[in-house]
Design an enzyme around this catalytic site. Sequence first.
Site, mmCIF file in Angstrom:
data_model
loop_
_atom_site.group_PDB
_atom_site.id
_atom_site.type_symbol
_atom_site.label_atom_id
_atom_site.label_comp_id
_atom_site.label_asym_id
_atom_site.label_seq_id
_atom_site.Cartn_x
_atom_site.Cartn_y
_atom_site.Cartn_z
ATOM 1 N N HIS A 173 8.060 8.829 4.338
ATOM 2 C CA HIS A 173 6.828 9.585 4.577
ATOM 3 C C HIS A 173 6.989 11.072 4.222
ATOM 4 C CE1 HIS A 173 4.558 6.497 7.247
ATOM 5 N NE2 HIS A 173 5.470 5.887 6.516
ATOM 6 N N ASP A 225 0.815 -1.215 0.000
ATOM 7 C CA ASP A 225 0.000 0.000 0.000
ATOM 8 C C ASP A 225 0.849 1.265 0.000
ATOM 9 O OD1 ASP A 225 0.793 -0.888 2.568
ATOM 10 O OD2 ASP A 225 -0.663 0.414 3.543
ATOM 11 N N ARG A 278 18.927 -5.296 13.799
ATOM 12 C CA ARG A 278 18.870 -5.162 15.250
ATOM 13 C C ARG A 278 18.186 -6.392 15.807
ATOM 14 N NH1 ARG A 278 19.712 -1.508 19.221
ATOM 15 N NH2 ARG A 278 18.653 -1.889 21.189
ATOM 16 N N GLU A 283 -0.549 -1.979 5.312
ATOM 17 C CA GLU A 283 0.406 -1.860 6.424
ATOM 18 C C GLU A 283 0.294 -0.511 7.112
ATOM 19 O OE1 GLU A 283 3.552 -0.786 8.824
ATOM 20 O OE2 GLU A 283 3.421 0.133 6.838
ATOM 21 N N GLU A 284 -0.098 0.520 6.361
ATOM 22 C CA GLU A 284 -0.083 1.887 6.884
ATOM 23 C C GLU A 284 -1.327 2.267 7.678
ATOM 24 O OE1 GLU A 284 2.456 3.720 6.807
ATOM 25 O OE2 GLU A 284 3.699 3.110 5.117
#
Length: 395
Positions: free
Chosen positions: A367, A82, A181, A140-141
């Site tokens: 973004h 998306d 990480r 996902e957003e």
Amino acid sequence: MLKEKIRALAHEMLPTAIETRRHLHANPELSFMEHNTAAFIAGKLDAMGIPYQKMANTGLVAMIEGTLAASDKVLALRADIDALPIHEKNDVPYVSKFPGVMHACGHDVHTTSLLTTAGILLQLRDSFAGKLKLIFQPGEELVPGGASMMIKEGVLENPRPANILGQHVMPELEAGKIGFRSGTYMASVDEIYITVEGKGGHGAMPHTTIDPVLITSHLITGLQQLVSRNANPTTPSVLTFGRVIADGAHNVIPDKVTIDGTFRTLDENWRQEARKRIEKMATALVESMGGKCTVFIKPGYPVLYNNERLTAATRQHTEAYVGKENVTDLDIWMAAEDFAAYSQITDACFYRLGTGNAARGITSGLHTATFDVDESAIETGAGLMAWLAVKSLEN
């Protein structure tokens, strides 16, 4: 020689991958509205002869099975599809065709990379044993997130993957670099919606009103105590209010004020406690100043946790593919990702793909309206994911 085969295929497929990425970038679709994107992905899978099924309305899950030997091992690879409600400001041939909608988070790269990985693995089926689930996930957003929806529809079942890998672009890393990480990596996120009701009136006669603007100013300041005085200093927490609507005028005190915010942390227990404290503090503070308060907290994504064993192995394989000098450590990131939903169910590793190029001015952050990538990173991303898939099944 397998590593060299994968590198050669990734390089050979790069021109087509760039075409795919530019098509996706020029034709973005918002969360849970990715109908054309899903159809495009399905067309690519059909052309490769890879079987798939639709899920969560606009999601797809495909399957590739190795032929080297019989094996019940299963690995999942995930990409999100998306875009964001951002008006693109780039001056490029593949600029978004739809004003106010943009692939500003690299999901076009994620999708392209996984499709290219599929093409590589398809040609190397006789080099590995086991099954690979390719997850093309919508939404996902936007909370509740497509991951949770696909999980409910069984994307992690029949067969169930032992591990899942996901990659995300990172413009702060130069193209060719990979970041890891281990353990807790990304924050949980909850959306906060508060309405403060008072009594409006003339700005020159505040004594006849219950001023919700003043009350809200105290509320925003007071709620910051949750972070500064209630959260354990060793537990990262972020409380932000980014939208305040007080629809009065220069001389008009409104009847109500609405504020929207977000709470993020890296500790699920504190997350649950903080949500209760936000509601309790907001209600008590507003009522003590004569107003009324309603609080709605919309639960978002959980903390994203990278399994230590899987992350260590994935990093080791990555160093073998791109070179140890091109693998770096990442700090915690207070952004949220619904890949976290997968990490709550099965061993997961979510790593970062460098896509920046300072020399070419490709440095804009995620973004933002000027976000773009060094497309050479797709070769690295697709090849690496194919290599990781084979090595993960091997181990």
